[in-house]
Design an enzyme around this catalytic site. Structure first.
Site, PDB file in Angstrom:
ATOM      1  N   ASP A 245       5.857   4.053  -1.213  1.00 62.90           N
ATOM      2  CA  ASP A 245       4.943   3.896  -0.086  1.00 62.90           C
ATOM      3  C   ASP A 245       3.829   2.945  -0.507  1.00 62.90           C
ATOM      4  OD1 ASP A 245       3.215   4.078   2.039  1.00 62.90           O
ATOM      5  OD2 ASP A 245       2.723   6.197   1.766  1.00 62.90           O
ATOM      6  N   GLY A 250      -3.296  -2.102  -1.969  1.00 54.76           N
ATOM      7  CA  GLY A 250      -4.312  -3.140  -2.051  1.00 54.76           C
ATOM      8  C   GLY A 250      -5.707  -2.568  -2.240  1.00 54.76           C
ATOM      9  N   ASP A 251      -5.975  -1.429  -1.603  1.00 55.16           N
ATOM     10  CA  ASP A 251      -7.279  -0.779  -1.752  1.00 55.16           C
ATOM     11  C   ASP A 251      -7.469  -0.256  -3.172  1.00 55.16           C
ATOM     12  OD1 ASP A 251      -7.329  -1.212   1.000  1.00 55.16           O
ATOM     13  OD2 ASP A 251      -6.677   0.833   1.453  1.00 55.16           O
TER      14      ASP A 251
END
Length: 304
Positions: A245, A250-251
């Site tokens: 998933d 990116g966070d």
């Protein structure tokens, strides 16, 4: 030193809907399961920084609702200081995520009271001390602009995750230290989708011209990241993982990168650290539940 990081950004409740594939227009499909998880670009990055070992505080808005209560509790469990987190009448931010069996995800974002985060209480939050500020496009532009202005006056590092994708996202914003879009956000901002080193370089140059930032840090997913600025123009290779998933990868990259950049001052080393955090996030389901610890990141880095 231990990095002190202030989130000026978003917090959301995620609803993850797992299915074989997303429906076509007017089509219904059967799903496998669904679940809630804490999320939001800003919150995910803040949790990633905290789990990587940074000291993190949050200047953000949540609703006076059960989702707001839940998200505040999760932050406190993660060790995030919520002294400057604001409670508002209205709905806490919410994200609906379809997650297909092939790992593809699609997000619908409802900002809720994130868009009521004001600029006028920022100085109080910054007076508590910060080495770096995490920013995104999920709060009012005026609040982002004021945060960057205050940080620049005080010599504080600013890291702007340029998402969600907006063509006008940089309009009116003072220069940041690190501007970090992904591929689609880069395309929205400068009309170039970075597919190889040459297009990464061209896009990064245009982004720097547009904002005046010190560095551009492109997030390239399974291709790693690209660093540009201060004489550097270099791809930083990815780590090979099994993708379960990609939500929040990116966070997680942004939060872990920021912690490492503050502590080392080496942007290439910090980008590699961020790559490792982003890769590990892809190996588990959910946004914040999948964000790795410092020990997990160090173990992956040691394996090369």
């Amino acid at each position: 030193m231990t990095a002190k990081i202030l989130l000026v950004g978003s917090v959301m409740m995620d609803l993850i809907l797992r299915c074989e594939r997303a429906p076509e227009p007017s089509e219904s499909v059967l799903g496998h399961d669904y679940r809630n998880a804490p999320g939001g670009k800003g919150s995910n990055a803040a949790v990633a920084a905290a789990r990587a070992g940074a000291q993190v505080a949050a200047y953000a808005s949540v609703g006076n609702d059960s989702n707001g209560d839940y998200l505040i509790e999760r932050w406190q469990e993660a060790g995030i200081d919520t002294t400057h987190t604001l409670r508002r009448d209205g709905n806490t931010g919410f994200v609906a995520i379809t997650l297909e069996d092939n790992g593809q995800n699609r997000l619908i974002i409802f900002p809720g009271v994130n868009m009521e985060t004001p600029p006028d209480k920022l100085e109080e939050a910054l007076d508590a001390g910060a080495d770096a500020i995490l920013l995104q496009f999920e709060i009012p532009d005026a609040t982002n602009a004021r945060a960057i202005e205050l940080a620049n006056e005080r010599g504080i590092i600013t890291v702007l995750d340029a998402g969600p994708a907006r063509t006008d996202g940089l309009h009116g914003l003072p220069p940041v230290t690190v501007l970090s879009p992904n591929e689609t956000e880069t395309k929205a901002l400068v009309g170039i989708y970075p597919t190889d080193e040459a297009s990464c370089l061209e896009a990064a140059q245009k982004l720097q011209e547009k904002n005046g930032c010190k560095y551009v840090l492109l997030k390239l997913g399974e291709r790693g990241s690209f660093v540009y600025g201060e004489g550097i123009a270099q791809l930083v290779p990815p780590f090979q993982i099994e993708n379960v998933d990609p939500t929040a990868a990116g966070d997680a990259f942004t939060g872990a990168f920021t912690k490492a950049f503050v502590e080392t001052g080496d942007i290439l080393e910090a980008a590699r650290y961020g790559n490792a955090a982003g890769a590990l996030t892809c190996t588990k389901l959910g946004a914040q539940p999948s964000v790795p610890t410092a020990e997990e990141i160090d173990a992956l880095l040691a394996r090369g």
